[in-house]
Design a protein around this motif. Structure first.
Motif, PDB file in Angstrom:
ATOM      1  N   VAL A   1       0.863  -1.180   0.000  1.00 33.03           N
ATOM      2  CA  VAL A   1       0.000   0.000   0.000  1.00 33.03           C
ATOM      3  C   VAL A   1       0.902   1.233   0.000  1.00 33.03           C
ATOM      4  O   VAL A   1       1.749   1.376   0.897  1.00 33.03           O
ATOM      5  CB  VAL A   1      -0.920   0.021   1.242  1.00 33.03           C
ATOM      6  CG1 VAL A   1      -1.851   1.229   1.199  1.00 33.03           C
ATOM      7  CG2 VAL A   1      -1.722  -1.274   1.342  1.00 33.03           C
ATOM      8  N   VAL A   2       0.740   2.116  -0.986  1.00 31.87           N
ATOM      9  CA  VAL A   2       1.655   3.246  -1.118  1.00 31.87           C
ATOM     10  C   VAL A   2       0.929   4.526  -1.488  1.00 31.87           C
ATOM     11  O   VAL A   2      -0.200   4.519  -1.990  1.00 31.87           O
ATOM     12  CB  VAL A   2       2.738   2.971  -2.192  1.00 31.87           C
ATOM     13  CG1 VAL A   2       3.594   1.769  -1.822  1.00 31.87           C
ATOM     14  CG2 VAL A   2       2.105   2.788  -3.572  1.00 31.87           C
ATOM     15  N   ALA A   3       1.620   5.642  -1.253  1.00 35.50           N
ATOM     16  CA  ALA A   3       1.218   6.955  -1.747  1.00 35.50           C
ATOM     17  C   ALA A   3       2.114   7.302  -2.925  1.00 35.50           C
ATOM     18  O   ALA A   3       3.316   7.005  -2.910  1.00 35.50           O
ATOM     19  CB  ALA A   3       1.362   8.004  -0.648  1.00 35.50           C
ATOM     20  N   LEU A   4       1.535   7.935  -3.951  1.00 32.52           N
ATOM     21  CA  LEU A   4       2.286   8.289  -5.151  1.00 32.52           C
ATOM     22  C   LEU A   4       2.131   9.772  -5.472  1.00 32.52           C
ATOM     23  O   LEU A   4       1.030  10.326  -5.395  1.00 32.52           O
ATOM     24  CB  LEU A   4       1.787   7.485  -6.362  1.00 32.52           C
ATOM     25  CG  LEU A   4       1.904   5.966  -6.313  1.00 32.52           C
ATOM     26  CD1 LEU A   4       1.266   5.370  -7.560  1.00 32.52           C
ATOM     27  CD2 LEU A   4       3.360   5.528  -6.199  1.00 32.52           C
ATOM     28  N   HIS A   5       3.242  10.395  -5.844  1.00 33.11           N
ATOM     29  CA  HIS A   5       3.213  11.771  -6.348  1.00 33.11           C
ATOM     30  C   HIS A   5       3.311  11.724  -7.861  1.00 33.11           C
ATOM     31  O   HIS A   5       4.339  11.306  -8.408  1.00 33.11           O
ATOM     32  CB  HIS A   5       4.388  12.567  -5.770  1.00 33.11           C
ATOM     33  CG  HIS A   5       4.584  13.902  -6.436  1.00 33.11           C
ATOM     34  ND1 HIS A   5       3.647  14.905  -6.378  1.00 33.11           N
ATOM     35  CD2 HIS A   5       5.614  14.381  -7.190  1.00 33.11           C
ATOM     36  CE1 HIS A   5       4.089  15.953  -7.062  1.00 33.11           C
ATOM     37  NE2 HIS A   5       5.273  15.663  -7.567  1.00 33.11           N
ATOM     38  N   PRO A   6       2.265  12.153  -8.578  1.00 31.49           N
ATOM     39  CA  PRO A   6       2.263  12.010 -10.042  1.00 31.49           C
ATOM     40  C   PRO A   6       2.980  13.121 -10.792  1.00 31.49           C
ATOM     41  O   PRO A   6       3.187  13.006 -12.003  1.00 31.49           O
ATOM     42  CB  PRO A   6       0.773  12.023 -10.375  1.00 31.49           C
ATOM     43  CG  PRO A   6       0.177  12.885  -9.315  1.00 31.49           C
ATOM     44  CD  PRO A   6       0.975  12.610  -8.060  1.00 31.49           C
ATOM     45  N   GLY A   7       3.343  14.203 -10.109  1.00 30.85           N
ATOM     46  CA  GLY A   7       3.858  15.365 -10.818  1.00 30.85           C
ATOM     47  C   GLY A   7       2.710  16.196 -11.368  1.00 30.85           C
ATOM     48  O   GLY A   7       1.552  15.777 -11.362  1.00 30.85           O
ATOM     49  N   THR A   8       3.013  17.375 -11.846  1.00 26.73           N
ATOM     50  CA  THR A   8       1.976  18.262 -12.373  1.00 26.73           C
ATOM     51  C   THR A   8       1.555  17.797 -13.760  1.00 26.73           C
ATOM     52  O   THR A   8       2.364  17.774 -14.693  1.00 26.73           O
ATOM     53  CB  THR A   8       2.477  19.715 -12.438  1.00 26.73           C
ATOM     54  OG1 THR A   8       2.910  20.118 -11.136  1.00 26.73           O
ATOM     55  CG2 THR A   8       1.360  20.645 -12.902  1.00 26.73           C
ATOM     56  N   THR A   9       0.311  17.415 -13.879  1.00 27.93           N
ATOM     57  CA  THR A   9      -0.220  16.841 -15.112  1.00 27.93           C
ATOM     58  C   THR A   9      -1.229  17.795 -15.741  1.00 27.93           C
ATOM     59  O   THR A   9      -2.017  18.428 -15.032  1.00 27.93           O
ATOM     60  CB  THR A   9      -0.902  15.494 -14.815  1.00 27.93           C
ATOM     61  OG1 THR A   9       0.050  14.620 -14.192  1.00 27.93           O
ATOM     62  CG2 THR A   9      -1.435  14.842 -16.072  1.00 27.93           C
ATOM     63  N   HIS A  10      -1.196  17.920 -17.053  1.00 29.92           N
ATOM     64  CA  HIS A  10      -2.192  18.745 -17.747  1.00 29.92           C
ATOM     65  C   HIS A  10      -3.581  18.193 -17.457  1.00 29.92           C
ATOM     66  O   HIS A  10      -3.923  17.080 -17.860  1.00 29.92           O
ATOM     67  CB  HIS A  10      -1.951  18.726 -19.255  1.00 29.92           C
ATOM     68  CG  HIS A  10      -0.924  19.712 -19.714  1.00 29.92           C
ATOM     69  ND1 HIS A  10      -1.100  21.076 -19.646  1.00 29.92           N
ATOM     70  CD2 HIS A  10       0.307  19.524 -20.254  1.00 29.92           C
ATOM     71  CE1 HIS A  10      -0.035  21.693 -20.124  1.00 29.92           C
ATOM     72  NE2 HIS A  10       0.832  20.778 -20.498  1.00 29.92           N
ATOM     73  N   SER A  11      -4.397  18.959 -16.754  1.00 30.42           N
ATOM     74  CA  SER A  11      -5.747  18.514 -16.392  1.00 30.42           C
ATOM     75  C   SER A  11      -6.518  19.713 -15.855  1.00 30.42           C
ATOM     76  O   SER A  11      -5.923  20.749 -15.530  1.00 30.42           O
ATOM     77  CB  SER A  11      -5.683  17.422 -15.313  1.00 30.42           C
ATOM     78  OG  SER A  11      -5.241  17.978 -14.087  1.00 30.42           O
ATOM     79  N   PRO A  12      -7.838  19.586 -15.712  1.00 32.39           N
ATOM     80  CA  PRO A  12      -8.603  20.676 -15.096  1.00 32.39           C
ATOM     81  C   PRO A  12      -8.123  20.992 -13.679  1.00 32.39           C
ATOM     82  O   PRO A  12      -8.220  22.138 -13.235  1.00 32.39           O
ATOM     83  CB  PRO A  12     -10.039  20.130 -15.091  1.00 32.39           C
ATOM     84  CG  PRO A  12     -10.078  19.201 -16.263  1.00 32.39           C
ATOM     85  CD  PRO A  12      -8.724  18.544 -16.274  1.00 32.39           C
ATOM     86  N   LEU A  13      -7.577  19.990 -12.969  1.00 34.27           N
ATOM     87  CA  LEU A  13      -7.099  20.217 -11.609  1.00 34.27           C
ATOM     88  C   LEU A  13      -5.926  21.187 -11.589  1.00 34.27           C
ATOM     89  O   LEU A  13      -5.836  22.058 -10.724  1.00 34.27           O
ATOM     90  CB  LEU A  13      -6.690  18.879 -10.977  1.00 34.27           C
ATOM     91  CG  LEU A  13      -6.192  18.915  -9.528  1.00 34.27           C
ATOM     92  CD1 LEU A  13      -6.719  17.712  -8.753  1.00 34.27           C
ATOM     93  CD2 LEU A  13      -4.667  18.920  -9.479  1.00 34.27           C
TER      94      LEU A  13
END
Length: 235
Positions: free
Chosen positions: A175-187
């Motif tokens: 079970v882990v936490a992941l940092h995806p980096g800044t991704t092009h998205s509405p967020l």
């Protein structure tokens, strides 16, 4: 063919991850606020993420024979009609903090509570949550974004605690936490003008990077926090 279950199925990154895993030969199951047959999902279930709704989704998944080897939680909020990241203490409002914690901390752990019994107990299994590097207390050098930072830090603690408990029942769990980096998205859209172009990634690129990290996880990585490049992040 193994099952991959994605909660928060309608987000930009969730859709890219679903497409990646489907192309890799997995059956992909989506859980989101609006279920639709469109998109890269073999099965979809709608949920408002209340406990009653999540229990019903879990029941319907069992009836459909869903036994995921991987659960991905992509639920989260950075900004919406109610909240925008606070820059100063003076910007903090109690209802905004409550909203951040409700979506970023409480909903993911409720999803875990109700869906983890579906995991395939006869195989190595993984549960990955999209967190954020700004949720790292040890890495916080800029300040600001009080509610988002704090709610992601709380999520990280919930993940770490659940990882310890689940490992007692299933030795092959991770079970882990992941940092995806800044991704092009509405967020990320309102904040991209201040980020160098080379540090904003296409959804497909982020999905491929995260999938690579996930695929390389072992039970020895249980309860850790990972950057998209596979390095460990400080809590």
């Amino acid at each position: 063919m193994s099952d991959v279950l994605i909660a928060g199925a309608g987000s930009t990154l969730a859709l890219a991850l679903a497409e990646h895993f489907q192309k890799a030969g997995h059956r992909v199951i989506g859980v989101g606020r609006t279920a639709t047959g469109a998109g890269p999902y073999d099965l979809t279930f709608s949920s408002d993420y209340s406990e009653t709704s999540l229990a019903e989704v879990a029941l319907r998944c069992r009836r459909a024979g869903v036994r995921p080897n991987l659960i991905l939680c992509c639920v989260g909020v950075l900004h919406d009609d109610l909240v925008i990241p606070e820059k100063r203490l003076a910007d903090i409002q109690s209802q905004h903090l409550a909203h951040y914690f409700a979506v970023n901390s409480i909903l993911p752990v409720l999803i875990l509570k109700h869906l983890v019994p579906l995991l395939n107990r006869e195989a190595a299994v993984k549960v990955a949550f999209l967190s954020a590097k700004v949720g790292s207390i040890g890495d916080n050098r800029l300040g600001g974004w009080y509610g988002y930072r704090a709610s992601k830090a709380a999520l990280n603690m919930l993940i770490r605690t659940a990882a310890i408990e689940l490992a007692r029942r299933h030795r092959e769990v991770c079970v882990v936490a992941l940092h995806p980096g800044t991704t092009h998205s509405p967020l990320s859209e309102p904040f991209t003008d201040r980020i160098p172009k080379g540090r904003i990634y296409a959804p497909q690129q982020s999905a491929e990077r995260l999938a690579r990290v996930i695929e390389g996880l072992t039970p020895e990585d249980n309860g850790q926090f990972f950057h998209w490049d596979g390095t460990r992040l400080p809590w």
